[in-house]
Scaffold this motif. Structure first.
Motif, short mmCIF file in Angstrom:
data_model
loop_
_atom_site.label_atom_id
_atom_site.label_comp_id
_atom_site.label_asym_id
_atom_site.label_seq_id
_atom_site.Cartn_x
_atom_site.Cartn_y
_atom_site.Cartn_z
N GLU A 1 70.94 12.62 32.28
CA GLU A 1 70.88 11.47 33.18
C GLU A 1 69.52 11.40 33.86
OE1 GLU A 1 74.24 11.11 35.84
OE2 GLU A 1 75.63 11.69 34.24
N ARG A 2 68.96 12.55 34.18
CA ARG A 2 67.63 12.57 34.81
C ARG A 2 66.58 11.96 33.89
NH1 ARG A 2 64.72 11.09 38.31
NH2 ARG A 2 62.80 12.22 38.65
N THR A 3 66.67 12.24 32.60
CA THR A 3 65.72 11.66 31.63
C THR A 3 65.86 10.14 31.61
OG1 THR A 3 65.69 13.65 30.29
CG2 THR A 3 65.06 11.60 29.19
N ILE A 4 67.09 9.65 31.61
CA ILE A 4 67.31 8.20 31.63
C ILE A 4 66.75 7.60 32.91
CG2 ILE A 4 69.08 6.38 31.76
CD1 ILE A 4 68.68 7.47 28.93
N ARG A 5 66.95 8.26 34.03
CA ARG A 5 66.42 7.76 35.31
C ARG A 5 64.89 7.69 35.26
NH1 ARG A 5 71.03 7.73 38.19
NH2 ARG A 5 72.38 9.54 38.18
N ARG A 6 64.25 8.71 34.67
CA ARG A 6 62.78 8.68 34.52
C ARG A 6 62.36 7.53 33.61
NH1 ARG A 6 62.72 14.06 32.67
NH2 ARG A 6 63.38 15.26 34.43
N ASP A 7 63.10 7.35 32.52
CA ASP A 7 62.78 6.25 31.61
C ASP A 7 62.91 4.90 32.31
OD1 ASP A 7 62.39 8.08 29.56
OD2 ASP A 7 64.32 7.68 28.58
N ILE A 8 63.97 4.72 33.07
CA ILE A 8 64.18 3.46 33.79
C ILE A 8 63.06 3.24 34.81
CG2 ILE A 8 65.72 2.24 35.41
CD1 ILE A 8 66.71 2.41 32.45
N GLU A 9 62.69 4.29 35.50
CA GLU A 9 61.61 4.18 36.48
C GLU A 9 60.31 3.75 35.81
OE1 GLU A 9 59.12 7.04 39.55
OE2 GLU A 9 61.10 7.68 38.88
N ALA A 10 59.99 4.35 34.68
CA ALA A 10 58.77 3.99 33.95
C ALA A 10 58.86 2.57 33.39
CB ALA A 10 58.50 4.99 32.84
N LEU A 11 59.99 2.23 32.80
CA LEU A 11 60.15 0.91 32.20
C LEU A 11 60.15 -0.21 33.23
CD1 LEU A 11 62.87 1.76 29.53
CD2 LEU A 11 60.52 1.01 29.07
N SER A 12 60.67 0.07 34.41
CA SER A 12 60.79 -0.99 35.43
C SER A 12 59.41 -1.48 35.90
CB SER A 12 61.63 -0.52 36.61
OG SER A 12 60.97 0.52 37.30
N ARG A 13 58.36 -0.77 35.56
CA ARG A 13 57.00 -1.22 35.90
C ARG A 13 56.54 -2.36 35.01
NH1 ARG A 13 55.55 4.83 35.77
NH2 ARG A 13 56.35 5.49 37.78
N THR A 14 57.13 -2.47 33.81
CA THR A 14 56.69 -3.50 32.86
C THR A 14 57.80 -4.40 32.34
OG1 THR A 14 56.92 -1.92 31.04
CG2 THR A 14 54.74 -2.12 32.05
N VAL A 15 59.04 -3.99 32.53
CA VAL A 15 60.20 -4.75 32.04
C VAL A 15 61.08 -5.09 33.25
CG1 VAL A 15 62.22 -4.67 30.53
CG2 VAL A 15 60.13 -3.49 29.85
N PRO A 16 61.59 -6.31 33.31
CA PRO A 16 62.42 -6.68 34.47
C PRO A 16 63.81 -6.06 34.45
CG PRO A 16 62.31 -8.51 32.96
CD PRO A 16 61.40 -7.44 32.40
N ILE A 17 63.85 -4.74 34.66
CA ILE A 17 65.11 -4.04 34.79
C ILE A 17 65.15 -3.40 36.17
CG2 ILE A 17 65.43 -3.61 32.33
CD1 ILE A 17 64.37 -0.82 32.71
N TYR A 18 66.33 -3.21 36.67
CA TYR A 18 66.47 -2.62 37.99
C TYR A 18 67.78 -1.84 38.06
CZ TYR A 18 69.58 -6.58 38.83
OH TYR A 18 70.59 -7.50 38.75
#
Length: 124
Positions: free
Chosen positions: A33-50
């Motif tokens: 889950e921590r890896t997914i959270r890191r991925d989401i954090e990185a992706l949210s800088r360029t993709v409109p996900i939250y």
């Protein structure tokens, strides 16, 4: 699958589902889950996900209206479509198996634009 590939697949998955819980994404991708959270954090800088916290409705969301420019089908999805498109008599009357039907249902779900929920009118 390396980090870049996983993050690309993660964006595709979120665009298809529009919402998912972190624990489900971790299970789907075989990471923590921590890896997914890191991925989401990185992706949210360029993709409109939250993300949204909370027991009910908490998870990862894609901003309304955002879609990937192009979505690609998996080999399994393509095999089923080709199987149904080909028939011995040329009439395309092959009946899908239950497994084929499950793949077709997934294709329909994944490649159909999400519909906005209809608002109920106010009662007076």
């Amino acid at each position: 699958m390396d980090t870049v590939e996983r993050r690309g697949e993660l964006v595709k998955t979120l665009c298809r589902r529009r919402y998912e819980r972190v624990e489900n994404l971790a299970a789907d991708f075989g990471v923590s889950e921590r890896t997914i959270r890191r991925d989401i954090e990185a992706l949210s800088r360029t993709v409109p996900i939250y993300t949204q916290s909370g027991r009910y409705g908490g998870g990862v969301y894609v901003a309304e209206g955002f879609t990937m420019d192009r979505m690609y089908m998996t080999d399994r999805e393509l095999r089923v479509l080709h199987k149904l498109a080909e028939s011995p008599d040329g009439r395309r009357t092959v009946a899908p198996t239950s497994e084929d039907r499950a793949v077709l249902d997934a294709i329909i779900t994944q490649y159909t634009r999400p519909q906005k929920p209809k608002r109920k009118g106010r009662k007076q």
